[in-house]
Design a protein around this motif. Structure first.
Motif, PDB file in Angstrom:
ATOM      1  N   ARG A  52      19.173 -44.344  23.196  1.00  0.00           N
ATOM      2  CA  ARG A  52      19.449 -43.027  22.611  1.00  0.00           C
ATOM      3  C   ARG A  52      18.697 -41.930  23.367  1.00  0.00           C
ATOM      4  NH1 ARG A  52      21.804 -42.369  17.505  1.00  0.00           N
ATOM      5  NH2 ARG A  52      21.508 -40.174  18.097  1.00  0.00           N
ATOM      6  N   GLU A  53      17.450 -42.202  23.710  1.00  0.00           N
ATOM      7  CA  GLU A  53      16.654 -41.230  24.470  1.00  0.00           C
ATOM      8  C   GLU A  53      17.266 -40.988  25.850  1.00  0.00           C
ATOM      9  OE1 GLU A  53      12.064 -40.651  26.152  1.00  0.00           O
ATOM     10  OE2 GLU A  53      12.610 -42.442  24.997  1.00  0.00           O
ATOM     11  N   CYS A  54      17.742 -42.047  26.478  1.00  0.00           N
ATOM     12  CA  CYS A  54      18.345 -41.928  27.805  1.00  0.00           C
ATOM     13  C   CYS A  54      19.625 -41.092  27.758  1.00  0.00           C
ATOM     14  CB  CYS A  54      18.641 -43.318  28.364  1.00  0.00           C
ATOM     15  SG  CYS A  54      19.346 -43.317  30.015  1.00  0.00           S
ATOM     16  N   ILE A  55      20.426 -41.259  26.716  1.00  0.00           N
ATOM     17  CA  ILE A  55      21.649 -40.466  26.587  1.00  0.00           C
ATOM     18  C   ILE A  55      21.315 -38.982  26.499  1.00  0.00           C
ATOM     19  CG2 ILE A  55      23.607 -39.960  25.062  1.00  0.00           C
ATOM     20  CD1 ILE A  55      23.620 -42.936  24.292  1.00  0.00           C
TER      21      ILE A  55
ATOM     22  N   VAL B  30      28.196 -46.356  21.766  1.00  0.00           N
ATOM     23  CA  VAL B  30      29.489 -46.138  22.417  1.00  0.00           C
ATOM     24  C   VAL B  30      30.087 -44.807  21.994  1.00  0.00           C
ATOM     25  CG1 VAL B  30      31.866 -46.949  22.573  1.00  0.00           C
ATOM     26  CG2 VAL B  30      29.975 -48.577  22.768  1.00  0.00           C
ATOM     27  N   VAL B  31      30.077 -44.530  20.699  1.00  0.00           N
ATOM     28  CA  VAL B  31      30.650 -43.272  20.189  1.00  0.00           C
ATOM     29  C   VAL B  31      29.912 -42.072  20.775  1.00  0.00           C
ATOM     30  CG1 VAL B  31      30.952 -41.845  18.118  1.00  0.00           C
ATOM     31  CG2 VAL B  31      31.520 -44.285  18.055  1.00  0.00           C
ATOM     32  N   LEU B  32      28.599 -42.126  20.786  1.00  0.00           N
ATOM     33  CA  LEU B  32      27.804 -41.014  21.313  1.00  0.00           C
ATOM     34  C   LEU B  32      28.040 -40.834  22.809  1.00  0.00           C
ATOM     35  CD1 LEU B  32      25.699 -38.830  20.833  1.00  0.00           C
ATOM     36  CD2 LEU B  32      23.904 -40.560  21.173  1.00  0.00           C
ATOM     37  N   THR B  33      28.101 -41.943  23.549  1.00  0.00           N
ATOM     38  CA  THR B  33      28.315 -41.864  25.000  1.00  0.00           C
ATOM     39  C   THR B  33      29.688 -41.296  25.319  1.00  0.00           C
ATOM     40  OG1 THR B  33      26.861 -43.767  25.371  1.00  0.00           O
ATOM     41  CG2 THR B  33      28.338 -43.158  27.159  1.00  0.00           C
ATOM     42  N   GLU B  34      30.702 -41.756  24.614  1.00  0.00           N
ATOM     43  CA  GLU B  34      32.065 -41.252  24.850  1.00  0.00           C
ATOM     44  C   GLU B  34      32.161 -39.769  24.537  1.00  0.00           C
ATOM     45  OE1 GLU B  34      34.917 -45.150  24.274  1.00  0.00           O
ATOM     46  OE2 GLU B  34      34.379 -43.976  22.491  1.00  0.00           O
ATOM     47  N   ASP B  35      31.464 -39.347  23.499  1.00  0.00           N
ATOM     48  CA  ASP B  35      31.458 -37.916  23.147  1.00  0.00           C
ATOM     49  C   ASP B  35      30.808 -37.092  24.264  1.00  0.00           C
ATOM     50  OD1 ASP B  35      31.724 -35.666  21.178  1.00  0.00           O
ATOM     51  OD2 ASP B  35      29.535 -35.701  21.364  1.00  0.00           O
ATOM     52  N   LYS B  36      29.698 -37.591  24.797  1.00  0.00           N
ATOM     53  CA  LYS B  36      29.016 -36.877  25.883  1.00  0.00           C
ATOM     54  C   LYS B  36      29.875 -36.854  27.145  1.00  0.00           C
ATOM     55  CE  LYS B  36      24.997 -36.167  23.783  1.00  0.00           C
ATOM     56  NZ  LYS B  36      24.442 -34.816  23.524  1.00  0.00           N
ATOM     57  N   LEU B  37      30.550 -37.972  27.426  1.00  0.00           N
ATOM     58  CA  LEU B  37      31.401 -38.032  28.617  1.00  0.00           C
ATOM     59  C   LEU B  37      32.564 -37.062  28.511  1.00  0.00           C
ATOM     60  CD1 LEU B  37      31.544 -41.910  29.215  1.00  0.00           C
ATOM     61  CD2 LEU B  37      30.426 -40.217  30.686  1.00  0.00           C
ATOM     62  N   ALA B  38      33.100 -36.908  27.320  1.00  0.00           N
ATOM     63  CA  ALA B  38      34.227 -35.996  27.124  1.00  0.00           C
ATOM     64  C   ALA B  38      33.822 -34.552  27.377  1.00  0.00           C
ATOM     65  CB  ALA B  38      34.775 -36.150  25.701  1.00  0.00           C
TER      66      ALA B  38
ATOM     67  N   PHE C 206      22.631 -36.124  29.649  1.00  0.00           N
ATOM     68  CA  PHE C 206      23.615 -35.046  29.476  1.00  0.00           C
ATOM     69  C   PHE C 206      22.929 -33.795  28.947  1.00  0.00           C
ATOM     70  CE2 PHE C 206      25.828 -39.086  28.863  1.00  0.00           C
ATOM     71  CZ  PHE C 206      26.867 -38.965  29.764  1.00  0.00           C
ATOM     72  N   ASP C 207      23.064 -32.717  29.703  1.00  0.00           N
ATOM     73  CA  ASP C 207      22.546 -31.419  29.267  1.00  0.00           C
ATOM     74  C   ASP C 207      23.735 -30.525  28.935  1.00  0.00           C
ATOM     75  OD1 ASP C 207      21.398 -28.935  28.904  1.00  0.00           O
ATOM     76  OD2 ASP C 207      19.894 -29.230  30.477  1.00  0.00           O
ATOM     77  N   GLU C 208      24.048 -30.450  27.644  1.00  0.00           N
ATOM     78  CA  GLU C 208      25.249 -29.720  27.240  1.00  0.00           C
ATOM     79  C   GLU C 208      25.093 -28.212  27.404  1.00  0.00           C
ATOM     80  OE1 GLU C 208      26.267 -30.901  23.323  1.00  0.00           O
ATOM     81  OE2 GLU C 208      26.559 -33.013  23.832  1.00  0.00           O
ATOM     82  N   LYS C 209      23.857 -27.726  27.418  1.00  0.00           N
ATOM     83  CA  LYS C 209      23.654 -26.282  27.538  1.00  0.00           C
ATOM     84  C   LYS C 209      24.131 -25.757  28.885  1.00  0.00           C
ATOM     85  CE  LYS C 209      19.688 -26.023  24.380  1.00  0.00           C
ATOM     86  NZ  LYS C 209      18.259 -25.640  24.244  1.00  0.00           N
ATOM     87  N   VAL C 210      23.851 -26.519  29.935  1.00  0.00           N
ATOM     88  CA  VAL C 210      24.252 -26.062  31.285  1.00  0.00           C
ATOM     89  C   VAL C 210      25.395 -26.902  31.828  1.00  0.00           C
ATOM     90  CG1 VAL C 210      21.986 -25.120  31.854  1.00  0.00           C
ATOM     91  CG2 VAL C 210      22.468 -27.544  32.314  1.00  0.00           C
TER      92      VAL C 210
END
Length: 644
Positions: free
Chosen positions: A556-559, A601-609, A563-567
């Motif tokens: 979770r920490e690595c995810i 998986v759900v969190l990673t897929e959301d970040k990838l999207a 991903f830095d959604e701000k930039v």
């Protein structure tokens, strides 16, 4: 009229030299003649190749025919000759130029043979110290090698002609200058075969200078006192030469090793599996350098060095360093204390011309002992505790400063690590103090993460897995989790994740073997054999609930770090760690809580999207790889739900 037409031609300058020579015979003014030579030979770049050759021929003939000039102004001549190498020669097949360069080299021979020995010796030392090693590519490298060759020959020849009862004084000056030049040379290139061979030849061909004819009367000493001086001088010269050759090897292997540890590991793999591991290496360079080191190894015997004795000293001294650590302290405190001790020991053994003692180069000795064992195809006799002691002694200082790092020390220490682990047992490893095990593993991970040699990294990580398999399960697991939590190198974390996955999947062979034996066993002697159920497979690391919680938190920490959604960016190095974690989950999915896999998986897929569609700057960090891993995990989760 232009300035160029007013400057004398090469032919006229040779005429000036000869005219001044006649005047010299009348005045004995050698200083003025030296000044004349300096004026006209210090800038000859304006001449053509043919004119320069004419000038050098004239200069050489004067030196050859007038020994008294060399005797009187020999101090000035080497620098004039040395500068002639810098002219715009082609250094090709031009016969005229080849002749000129040969005459320059022969000029050095004349100075070495006829110049004042002490003056030419000191001048050659001065010129060696003043060489510019920064220009060391293409033709400049050839020029530098010619200068080094000429000066080394001048040092060697003039040293033999000095009459003294204290030869160690001059030998020490020579060796210090040679080692300084060598270390400077190594800062700009790792291709040192030529100069290493010249240094080897210097040591091999060294002959102590002759004593003055009436040295007893000159120094006011008796024959008995002279014998005592001789004994002391012989010891000092032998010790200086021992130190010199070990320093040559130690310096040569600072930035390049001969991969003995990888060869040892490959040989083991070949014997165990029949598979040969091949790596792309500079085989020609390694072969020629090994040949040079083998000659140095043979030379060490003539200097009364026994590598088996040196190996025993290395083990004893390394164990002695460990004994200085206070047992009652915590692991962290003991590790800090030992690193300080190892750094102090390293500084004490570094070459210092002003030191009253003459230490051997410890890395040079280490590498020569490795070469001795490897060439004779012998397995060194050392315990795993002794191997760890050697390892920590040579590699711990590198944790403190880049100055103390050495590829030779890395290779040599890992060679002995492999040699010891082949016959070590888990029980023997369990007796090694805990702080030593932790520091031992930390150094392996650190150097594997910072070294640019792919072959070494593979060898080191392979060894790391071997050691972890032999350690108590909790020690191995805690070390891997601590590394994933605190290691400052992302590539180390990525590698450690793969090791963790491997140990969570693999089963211990001794358990499998025992299960097979029990299955084949019969409780009766009847013909009917009762097949017993196989014993449960025991993995190297069992994933308990607490352990899956630890790993879940790290993922979770690595995810979040990836991903830095701000930039709208993705951290490439962190993403490679995340890929490792996803592959880890694919490998251990049957052992990991399904609800936690689903959340990841759900969190990673959301970040990838939400991640930018642009490719990352590393082919190994492709966003598609993460999507593929998520797909595999989703299929696993779906099949699990279906079976329910």
């Amino acid at each position: 009229m232009s300035q160029e037409t007013e400057q004398p031609s090469a032919e006229k300058i040779v005429g000036y030299f000869n005219s001044a020579l006649k005047e010299l015979r009348e005045t004995d003014d050698y200083i003025s003649y030296a000044t004349l030579l300096d004026v006209y030979l210090s800038d000859t770049s304006r001449f053509s190749s043919a004119e320069r050759t004419l000038l050098i021929k004239g200069f050489y003939k004067i030196l050859e025919d007038n020994v008294d000039i060399v005797e009187e102004i020999g101090w000035d001549i080497p620098e004039l000759l040395l500068d002639l190498f810098d002219l715009d020669w082609c250094y090709g097949d031009n016969n005229e130029e080849k002749q000129a360069i040969r005459l320059i080299m022969r000029g050095f021979e004349i100075v070495a043979k006829n110049g004042n020995p002490k003056e030419t010796f000191l001048k050659s030392i001065e010129l060696l110290n003043d060489l510019d090693f920064s220009h060391n590519e293409g033709k400049d490298e050839l020029i530098l090698d010619l200068k080094i060759y000429a000066l080394l020959e001048l040092v060697s020849s003039s040293l033999k002609r000095i009459n003294t009862i204290y030869p160690s004084k001059f030998l020490s000056m020579a060796l210090s200058a040679l080692l300084k030049a060598y270390s400077q040379y190594l800062k700009h290139t790792t291709l040192t075969r030529f100069i290493a061979r010249r240094l080897y030849s210097f040591a091999r061909d060294y002959i102590p200078p002759l004593k003055p004819a009436e040295y007893l009367e000159e120094h006011g000493i008796s024959q008995k006192e002279a014998q005592m001086i001789d004994d002391d001088e012989n010891y000092l010269q032998r010790t200086l030469l021992q130190s010199f050759i070990t320093n040559v090897v130690g310096l040569a292997t600072k930035e390049r090793s001969l991969s003995f540890s990888a060869k040892f590991c490959n040989d083991l793999k070949l014997k165990c599996t029949g598979q040969k591991v091949t790596h792309e290496r500079g085989d020609e360079i390694i072969t020629s350098t090994t040949d040079c080191f083998l000659r140095i190894l043979t030379l060490s015997e003539s200097f009364d060095m026994d590598m088996y004795d040196e190996f025993e000293k290395l083990k004893k001294d390394s164990m002695s360093l460990l004994s200085k650590v206070v047992d009652s302290k915590s692991d962290d405190a003991q590790i800090q204390d030992y690193v300080k001790i190892s750094v102090s020991n390293k500084i004490e053994t570094m070459y210092n011309p002003q030191s009253k003692t003459i230490p051997l180069n410890d890395v040079g000795v280490l590498y020569l002992t490795v070469l001795e064992f490897y060439e004779k195809d012998q397995i060194p006799d050392l315990t795993i505790q002794e191997a760890i002691a050697l390892h920590l002694r040579f590699l711990s200082p590198g944790l403190f400063s880049e100055q103390f790092k050495s590829k030779g020390a890395l290779d040599g220490a890992l060679f002995y690590d492999w040699a010891a682990i082949t016959h070590a047992t888990p029980e023997q490893l369990a007796k090694v103090p805990h702080y030593q095990i932790i520091l031992f593993l930390q150094t392996i991970v650190y150097y594997s993460s910072t070294d640019d040699d792919e072959v070494f990294r593979w060898t080191a990580y392979t060894f790391l897995v071997r050691v972890l398999c032999m350690l108590e399960e909790s020690i191995a697991y805690n070390f891997l989790i601590d590394t994933l939590t605190t290691a400052p190198f992302d590539n180390a974390k990525a590698a450690v994740i793969n090791i963790l996955k491997d140990l969570c999947i693999r089963t211990r062979p001794d358990v499998d073997s025992l299960a097979e034996k029990l299955q084949d066993a019969s409780l009766t002697e009847s013909k009917e054999r009762t097949t017993k159920p196989a014993l449960p497979q025991r993995r190297y690391i069992h994933l308990s609930i607490d352990r899956t919680d630890d790993i879940y938190a790290l993922i979770r920490e690595c995810i979040d770090e990836t991903f830095d959604e701000k930039v709208q960016s993705v951290d490439t190095s962190k993403f490679k760690i995340l890929l490792g974690y996803l592959n880890f989950l694919v490998g251990v999915k049957d052992q990991f809580p399904k609800n936690k896999i689903k959340e990841i998986v759900v969190l990673t897929e959301d970040k990838l999207a939400k991640a930018p569609s642009t490719e990352l700057d590393d082919d190994a960090a492709n966003l598609e790889f993460a999507s593929m891993a998520c797909d595999l995990l989703n299929k696993f989760l779906d099949s699990s739900n279906t079976s329910l």
